[in-house]
Design an enzyme around this catalytic site. Sequence first.
Site, mmCIF file in Angstrom:
data_model
loop_
_atom_site.group_PDB
_atom_site.id
_atom_site.type_symbol
_atom_site.label_atom_id
_atom_site.label_comp_id
_atom_site.label_asym_id
_atom_site.label_seq_id
_atom_site.Cartn_x
_atom_site.Cartn_y
_atom_site.Cartn_z
ATOM 1 N N LYS A 88 41.664 -2.784 -18.973
ATOM 2 C CA LYS A 88 42.581 -2.342 -18.162
ATOM 3 C C LYS A 88 43.582 -1.970 -19.991
ATOM 4 C CE LYS A 88 42.772 -6.010 -15.377
ATOM 5 N NZ LYS A 88 43.938 -7.230 -14.454
ATOM 6 N N ARG A 109 34.802 -12.361 -31.138
ATOM 7 C CA ARG A 109 33.701 -11.151 -32.134
ATOM 8 C C ARG A 109 34.205 -9.386 -31.984
ATOM 9 N NH1 ARG A 109 27.201 -10.681 -32.832
ATOM 10 N NH2 ARG A 109 27.950 -12.248 -34.163
HETATM 11 N N1 CP Z 1 23.500 -13.575 -36.980
HETATM 12 C C1 CP Z 1 24.256 -13.314 -35.989
HETATM 13 O O1 CP Z 1 25.353 -13.115 -35.852
HETATM 14 O O2 CP Z 1 23.522 -12.618 -35.020
HETATM 15 P P1 CP Z 1 24.352 -12.486 -33.330
HETATM 16 O O3 CP Z 1 24.940 -11.398 -33.779
HETATM 17 O O4 CP Z 1 23.247 -12.214 -32.070
HETATM 18 O O5 CP Z 1 24.491 -13.533 -33.053
#
Ligand code: CP
Length: 314
Positions: A88, A109
Amino acid sequence: MRHLISVDDLEDEFITQIYDHADYFKVARKDRGQDWFSCTQALRNQILITDFFEPSTRTRLSFEAAMSYLGGNVIGTENAADFSSIKKGESIYDNFKVISGYGDIIVGRFRQEGEARLAADASEIPLINGGDGKGEHPTQALIDGFIIDRTFPSYDGLTVTFIGDNEHSRTVKSLFKMLSRHNVEMNFLNSPTWKADPTWRLHHGWKGEGTWIRPDTFRGTQEVERTIRNSHVVYMTRNQVERHQNMLEDVAPRFVLDQHYVDMLPDTAIILHPLPRNEELPAAIDADPRARYFEQAHNGLFIRMALLEQLQNG
Ligand code: CP
């Protein structure tokens, strides 16, 4: 250390502690005795938040398993791009500022290099970078460094050959930085667009020697064969097509570590891959005793248990 964004945040002494604790957790889990069950008190009543903007199998699930085995709780989203208020229009800064009020430690991430640092600036609790674009993946470097460290008696004279999409791989960059602290020779069999750019080496502080080989010269050249024959570690990576400008052109790997090349490796060599893999590493190689990539992935649980425990209680 408050946040873990880059391998640069890891002091040698801390890495040694992580490896030793990972050994402890690995043995404890195998024995399933009192040591293992006492782990469940370590992070009791603490909450790990996982906030992932890119797909993941190993990083997210091994962190979540690690926190669970340590007696803590986990909240989060595996698809924050669609299922958080980023969808959003919320900024990364606001997102991490807010969620840092809901727990004790965060693993994030990110889609773009640099976003982990931005999130850490916002976060009021420790933040671990679980990979940021083509930036870094410091916990993967700990996993990769651990298996190398525990396989070979010394780094002195070790030759590590990186094969694949070295230009776009954050795991290559983080492991390269970590190994640059030692007397290790590193070779690179590269993605097609990556020039043998000496500034990349200098930027990451590597003063050693190595070989840089372009893919158009791969199969059959003496230089490639000599490099493989002299390698103690072969570190494969897939084509990181999601980071390529023209994703359709770049699907096929430029180099496949097939039996022809595996047969050239010394008996004591190891084959690593951060996974996931594609065609660059055929499943037929899995049965070779030098193929250590599943053990490498499973070690992620123990490395991440050690890391969470050290960051919170160390
Ligand atoms: N090696 C690794 O970072 O795997 P993923 O992307 O599955 O977390």
